[in-house]
Design a protein around this motif. Structure first.
Motif, PDB file in Angstrom:
ATOM      1  N   GLY A  58       0.821  -1.215   0.000  1.00 43.92           N
ATOM      2  CA  GLY A  58       0.000   0.000   0.000  1.00 43.92           C
ATOM      3  C   GLY A  58       0.851   1.261   0.000  1.00 43.92           C
ATOM      4  O   GLY A  58       1.862   1.377  -0.693  1.00 43.92           O
ATOM      5  N   THR A  59       0.450   2.196   0.830  1.00 51.40           N
ATOM      6  CA  THR A  59       1.132   3.481   0.919  1.00 51.40           C
ATOM      7  C   THR A  59       2.606   3.309   1.308  1.00 51.40           C
ATOM      8  O   THR A  59       3.476   4.016   0.799  1.00 51.40           O
ATOM      9  N   ILE A 103       8.940  -1.743   5.294  1.00 51.43           N
ATOM     10  CA  ILE A 103       8.288  -0.521   5.768  1.00 51.43           C
ATOM     11  C   ILE A 103       6.845  -0.858   6.115  1.00 51.43           C
ATOM     12  O   ILE A 103       6.101  -1.372   5.277  1.00 51.43           O
ATOM     13  N   SER A 104       6.465  -0.596   7.351  1.00 49.06           N
ATOM     14  CA  SER A 104       5.091  -0.878   7.776  1.00 49.06           C
ATOM     15  C   SER A 104       4.701   0.047   8.924  1.00 49.06           C
ATOM     16  O   SER A 104       5.357   0.037   9.975  1.00 49.06           O
ATOM     17  N   GLN A 105       3.670   0.816   8.725  1.00 47.67           N
ATOM     18  CA  GLN A 105       3.185   1.700   9.785  1.00 47.67           C
ATOM     19  C   GLN A 105       2.784   0.876  11.004  1.00 47.67           C
ATOM     20  O   GLN A 105       3.225   1.135  12.108  1.00 47.67           O
ATOM     21  N   SER A 106       1.941  -0.116  10.790  1.00 48.68           N
ATOM     22  CA  SER A 106       1.390  -0.889  11.907  1.00 48.68           C
ATOM     23  C   SER A 106       2.375  -1.902  12.466  1.00 48.68           C
ATOM     24  O   SER A 106       2.313  -2.259  13.636  1.00 48.68           O
ATOM     25  N   GLY A 107       3.251  -2.402  11.598  1.00 49.85           N
ATOM     26  CA  GLY A 107       4.133  -3.483  12.010  1.00 49.85           C
ATOM     27  C   GLY A 107       3.426  -4.817  12.105  1.00 49.85           C
ATOM     28  O   GLY A 107       3.991  -5.801  12.603  1.00 49.85           O
ATOM     29  N   SER A 157      -3.330   6.059   5.241  1.00 47.22           N
ATOM     30  CA  SER A 157      -2.107   6.536   5.902  1.00 47.22           C
ATOM     31  C   SER A 157      -1.731   7.947   5.444  1.00 47.22           C
ATOM     32  O   SER A 157      -1.757   8.259   4.255  1.00 47.22           O
ATOM     33  N   GLN A 164       7.533   7.886   7.205  1.00 44.16           N
ATOM     34  CA  GLN A 164       8.303   6.793   6.572  1.00 44.16           C
ATOM     35  C   GLN A 164       9.314   7.385   5.593  1.00 44.16           C
ATOM     36  O   GLN A 164      10.461   6.926   5.511  1.00 44.16           O
ATOM     37  N   GLU A 245      -9.169   5.122  -2.379  1.00 40.92           N
ATOM     38  CA  GLU A 245      -9.507   4.649  -1.035  1.00 40.92           C
ATOM     39  C   GLU A 245     -10.642   5.447  -0.410  1.00 40.92           C
ATOM     40  O   GLU A 245     -11.506   4.894   0.264  1.00 40.92           O
ATOM     41  N   ALA A 362      -9.299  -2.080   5.928  1.00 43.02           N
ATOM     42  CA  ALA A 362      -8.963  -2.171   7.334  1.00 43.02           C
ATOM     43  C   ALA A 362      -7.637  -1.465   7.563  1.00 43.02           C
ATOM     44  O   ALA A 362      -6.806  -1.397   6.669  1.00 43.02           O
ATOM     45  N   LYS A 363      -7.465  -0.944   8.760  1.00 44.76           N
ATOM     46  CA  LYS A 363      -6.232  -0.209   9.050  1.00 44.76           C
ATOM     47  C   LYS A 363      -5.020  -1.107   8.945  1.00 44.76           C
ATOM     48  O   LYS A 363      -3.989  -0.701   8.416  1.00 44.76           O
ATOM     49  N   VAL A 365      -4.033  -5.090   7.852  1.00 40.77           N
ATOM     50  CA  VAL A 365      -4.563  -6.330   7.318  1.00 40.77           C
ATOM     51  C   VAL A 365      -3.683  -7.473   7.825  1.00 40.77           C
ATOM     52  O   VAL A 365      -2.573  -7.684   7.341  1.00 40.77           O
TER      53      VAL A 365
HETATM   54  C1  BG6 Z   1      -3.477  -1.323   4.017  1.00 40.46           C
HETATM   55  C2  BG6 Z   1      -3.929   0.001   4.595  1.00 40.46           C
HETATM   56  O1  BG6 Z   1      -4.341  -2.338   4.248  1.00 40.46           O
HETATM   57  O2  BG6 Z   1      -2.173  -1.593   4.525  1.00 40.46           O
HETATM   58  C3  BG6 Z   1      -3.010   1.040   3.984  1.00 40.46           C
HETATM   59  O3  BG6 Z   1      -5.286   0.254   4.265  1.00 40.46           O
HETATM   60  C4  BG6 Z   1      -1.577   0.731   4.362  1.00 40.46           C
HETATM   61  O4  BG6 Z   1      -3.344   2.342   4.430  1.00 40.46           O
HETATM   62  C5  BG6 Z   1      -1.191  -0.717   4.039  1.00 40.46           C
HETATM   63  O5  BG6 Z   1      -0.720   1.587   3.636  1.00 40.46           O
HETATM   64  C6  BG6 Z   1       0.113  -1.104   4.692  1.00 40.46           C
HETATM   65  O6  BG6 Z   1      -0.014  -0.997   6.095  1.00 40.46           O
HETATM   66  P1  BG6 Z   1       1.230  -0.961   7.043  1.00 40.46           P
HETATM   67  O7  BG6 Z   1       0.668  -0.872   8.440  1.00 40.46           O
HETATM   68  O8  BG6 Z   1       2.012  -2.208   6.810  1.00 40.46           O
HETATM   69  O9  BG6 Z   1       2.028   0.263   6.691  1.00 40.46           O
END
Ligand code: BG6
Length: 368
Positions: A58-59, A103-107, A157, A164, A245, A362-363, A365
């Motif tokens: 994704g982003t 790279i992952s916001q949520s991890g 995001s 990032q 989105e 979903a925020k 996945v």
């Molecule tokens: C998607 C989210 O499912 O996962 C996106 O809707 C996000 O917004 C992508 O960019 C990756 O998520 P993450 O947490 O690994 O950066």
């Protein structure tokens, strides 16, 4: 807790100057040395790396695409970027001298986690760029750079992405420092620009009225294109993703150079096209994109141009000119992305959509 904003997403867009400041905090000494204390990798290990593979979804994947330009330019280490779920299911060439950067916001993104495990099994060093302390991906990685953006609630995001980018710049400059591929004063110049970035970005936010107004004008558009070259290309992809989105509008991002190889057939009277113009520099990038704008205008496109505020060539080419402060080409994505986030947020709001919880998304996945 939305601090008076209608959406978490809008709040998080406006938090970006602070978030970026927090990503940078404590990384750069007064003696002019970059430090990545939490990295957990020795300089000797970093010197051995002969290839970098960035994996993300994704982003975060688009942040990786930007990072490739900066890392290769500053460090001369070959850098590939791949969607985590593609990397995972092919047979990538990975060995102990490969640095895989996830790279992952949520991890917690399952596809990205599987890519990390796949890389580790083959002996690669894995570095996570992550926003969530103690989440699974950094726990399973050899090294980590936290973005320190604070919790991101909006599903799409925003500050996750721009921080990032900053973390990737820090990694690139740190590798350049360790490996001696950039002069100290060049690193210092770029770090000074990065440290100015919160204030520079604040100016972009303060001057965002035109983009908000534009969203009102475009609410009925069935399709929007985004064009960019070099680091502006991933920005175009990200601008298009945000519209898909949030506003459920068909949107596509293209590399501007690819236009004549196909996408220009889509351009017709009144089609809105956003174009990201690189700063005028020593290379030909800027002029190439300017001539791309002329080509699409000749075919009736309505052009929304993101370009430097004092660029004399833009006025006659732009139906709408979104003015960006002057920065180095490689850093411009931090600024250029933000009006596109605001545009998508505003357009979705006007269409009555739930901006924080877009349909079907979903925020994080956590299934493959
Ligand atoms: C998607 C989210 O499912 O996962 C996106 O809707 C996000 O917004 C992508 O960019 C990756 O998520 P993450 O947490 O690994 O950066």
């Amino acid at each position: 807790e939305k601090d008076g904003f209608d959406w978490f997403m809008r709040k998080e867009i406006y938090e970006q100057p602070k978030a970026i400041g927090d990503t940078l905090l404590g990384r750069y000494d007064t003696d002019g040395a970059l430090r990545l204390d939490e990295l957990r990798m020795s300089e000797a290990e970093l010197r051995r790396i002969d290839k970098i593979i960035i994996v993300a979804c994704g982003t975060a994947f688009y942040a990786g695409l930007v990072a490739k330009y900066a890392i290769e330019h500053w460090t001369r280490i070959a850098c590939e970027v791949e969607l985590a779920h593609e990397f995972r299911y092919r047979d990538p060439i990975v060995n102990p001298n490969t640095l895989v950067v996830c790279i992952s916001q949520s991890g917690e993104t399952a596809d990205s986690l599987m890519a990390v495990r796949h890389a580790a099994e083959q002996g690669a060093k894995v570095l996570a760029i992550c926003n969530t302390n103690g989440s699974t991906i950094p726990r399973e990685s050899d090294a980590v750079i936290y973005t320190h953006a604070g919790p991101e609630i909006g599903v799409a995001s925003t500050k996750g992405f721009t921080t990032q980018l900053v973390a990737c710049y820090l990694l690139g400059l740190y590798l350049a420092q360790v490996r001696g591929t950039l002069f100290g004063d060049e690193i210092a110049r770029l770090m000074a620009e990065l440290e100015e970035m919160p204030a520079t970005l604040q100016r972009v936010l303060d001057e965002s009225e035109p983009v908000l107004k534009l969203a009102g004008d475009f609410a009925e558009q069935p399709s929007v294109l985004f064009l960019g070259r070099h680091v502006g290309y991933p920005v175009a992809l990200e601008g298009a993703l945000k519209l898909k989105e949030l506003a459920y509008i068909h949107a596509e991002g293209f590399a501007a150079g690819e236009l004549k190889h196909g996408p220009i057939a889509l351009v017709d009277d009144g089609l809105p096209v956003f174009v990201v113009v690189p700063p005028k520099g020593r290379d030909m990038l800027h002029d190439k994109v300017v001539s791309n704008i002329a080509e699409i205008r000749a075919r009736g496109a309505l052009t929304v141009v993101l370009a430097e505020e004092d660029d004399p060539e833009i006025e006659p080419l732009a139906d709408v000119w979104i003015r960006l402060p002057k920065v180095s080409t490689l850093l411009q994505p931090v600024l250029a992305t933000v009006p596109l986030q605001l545009f998508a947020c505003e357009l979705a709001t006007r269409k009555g959509h739930d901006v924080d919880q877009p349909r079907n998304l979903a925020k994080s996945v956590t299934v493959e």
